[in-house]
Write a protein that holds these residues in place. Sequence first.
Motif, mmCIF file in Angstrom:
data_model
loop_
_atom_site.group_PDB
_atom_site.id
_atom_site.type_symbol
_atom_site.label_atom_id
_atom_site.label_comp_id
_atom_site.label_asym_id
_atom_site.label_seq_id
_atom_site.Cartn_x
_atom_site.Cartn_y
_atom_site.Cartn_z
ATOM 1 N N THR A 196 0.825 -1.219 0.000
ATOM 2 C CA THR A 196 0.000 0.000 0.000
ATOM 3 C C THR A 196 0.852 1.258 0.000
ATOM 4 N N TYR A 235 -1.328 -4.393 9.279
ATOM 5 C CA TYR A 235 -2.406 -3.588 8.706
ATOM 6 C C TYR A 235 -3.252 -4.487 7.810
ATOM 7 N N SER A 290 -6.678 -5.310 5.395
ATOM 8 C CA SER A 290 -7.742 -4.810 4.525
ATOM 9 C C SER A 290 -8.528 -6.007 4.004
ATOM 10 N N LEU A 314 -13.845 -2.300 -1.259
ATOM 11 C CA LEU A 314 -13.203 -2.312 0.049
ATOM 12 C C LEU A 314 -14.293 -2.475 1.100
ATOM 13 N N ASP A 352 -8.529 5.886 5.688
ATOM 14 C CA ASP A 352 -7.475 4.887 5.703
ATOM 15 C C ASP A 352 -7.943 3.657 4.954
ATOM 16 N N ASP A 353 -6.978 2.926 4.345
ATOM 17 C CA ASP A 353 -7.348 1.750 3.562
ATOM 18 C C ASP A 353 -7.005 0.464 4.290
ATOM 19 N N SER A 354 -6.765 0.537 5.607
ATOM 20 C CA SER A 354 -6.463 -0.664 6.371
ATOM 21 C C SER A 354 -6.752 -0.410 7.841
ATOM 22 N N ASP A 361 1.695 -5.233 5.574
ATOM 23 C CA ASP A 361 0.298 -5.134 5.170
ATOM 24 C C ASP A 361 -0.251 -6.505 4.828
ATOM 25 N N ILE A 380 -3.575 -8.146 2.908
ATOM 26 C CA ILE A 380 -4.785 -7.965 2.119
ATOM 27 C C ILE A 380 -5.566 -9.269 2.161
#
Length: 593
Positions: A355, A517, A519, A531, A540-542, A584, A586
């Motif tokens: 990310t 983190y 997501s 998402l 925020d994306d996480s 991160d 995902i």
Amino acid sequence: MSALPPPGFWAVLIGIDHYDKYKPLRGCVSDIENIERLLHDTVDSTRLQVYKITAAVANEPHPPTYKNIMDTFQEVKRKAAPGDFFYLHYSGHGGRQQRKEDPQYPQHHAAGGEMYESLVLHGDKHLKDYELGQCLDGLADAGVKTFAVLDCCHSGGADRVADDTIRGLDHVIPPDEDDNDVLPHYPEEESDATTQEPSRDGSAKASYWTRARKYTLLAACQPHEYARECEDQNGERHGALTYTMLRSIAKLSVSGVIPTYKTLYWDIAANIFSVSSTQHPMLFGERDIHLFGSTSHQSTRLAVVNRIDGDRRLYISRGEAHGVRVGEEYAVHPRGAFDLSQIIAKIRINSVGMTRASAKIPPMARVEQGCPVSLVTPVITDLLRVKVQSPELLQELQQRTGSTIQFNAYDSRDATHQVLFQDQSHQIVDATGTPLSNCPLFPANGEAATKIYTFLQKFAHYRMVAQLHNEKSHLNASFVFQERDGIDDVFHEESINLVFKNLKPPPPIGSLRDVLYFSVLNLRDNWEVALVIPDPDDTDDSIAVGPGETSDQYDMEMTIRTPQQSELDDIFMTKTARTKARVDVIVISVGIH
């Protein structure tokens, strides 16, 4: 005919340095004095009404008690008119408070749901998360534009560290003595996932603390972090968020352009590290509204410079999961810019994480943290090759540049998909001639090229995300995500409850090393990538989970587009990536077509 009076501006400013029962703070009242000064310098005095409730010492004449604050909220609600503006700023302790179980909804009391998140006040009663949300919702529903800033630990994240710069308690607060109510039930929250067009998807509910929708809320830090105080050059103590926000407002206002909340947030997030290196603010709700106003401006930025190293290396807030590739060229724009036509530098990406991505700053270029960036030249690593039967449509599609799609003549053999033409309609099929599921027919009219191109862009993004794979599988032993109740089969309109665990051992006290983190992306049967966790309305994306910790519970309601299907059989897969700054994870929920 007389002109209408200007809209009112109502401000409730709460700052608490002195506590009878809890550790004192030193920068909260100064926060409020500085915010009040900003408002008097910025807002016409004929519009402005400020309610200031502070506690610098014991025995203040109007202390920040639950009753005094709620009475103030009610007074503003009675007096404010539609079109007015309301601003709340709280500087003080945040804490976790035990709550009573509601026998009608026992699920709210399980797995991390035993606590309120509260603003810690004077007296024996504190302002709970849902009560604050109800106050702000009430004003927003009455047509009052609302902005709230909470400069405190918003989920009691300081319970392991004794530090007088941290705005959080070192223990859990017991239930209020006179608290006979229980957590209210919000049926509309549970129906969010099914009020939209039916789809094969999952949706996660937001917490009561961050469920801002019709207003804007800026929180000082993520749940596992600490909202800290810092000292300025004169030795005066301030909240790190408030101090950075005031500096960002001053910087962005120099150009004469009023920033939006999103612009302000990005600038704060990029610059707060100079005073609190482990603090990441969060923004919720309406983000494209101008600061202290009601007009909006849709941002066209792609990312922002959120870090610059001493060797003139910058980092942007996008990475592999967003489609960033090594070799891509980006334009860097002035800090706080709306118009992205002004370019101060061009950079070429040479390192990409999950990310985050980075590049060297060109010599002589003056790039700051908070500068927006936009894509100039993409690098296409996996083209979607499509052959088109209609020559007229092919000509229109080939005029569109800068995409991840290559359009070829119908006699080409190098294609994975086709656009067929029959019965005055265009149809997208795969290489075998099988129509794509949940893909409409496109009537052969003037809008066909635009609609087909838009659909194929979405489809190409879906393919890119679906092809993500684990490159560092040794990190898989560092975390687990699971359905809290052990459910294997999920039926239409049922829910699952996800939690995420960081299995790394707790670090030394005061360290935020080894934070993971998470997501969650949902690959839906209409070829959209959504998402799901964290909430799409968050900036925020996480979500961050500290070592040895478990995340909040995320309640996901599942729906099925096709009526004949009765059971969900989604496959969850993960992708992990380690960068210099963070790890991160995902998690991809793959819908079966």
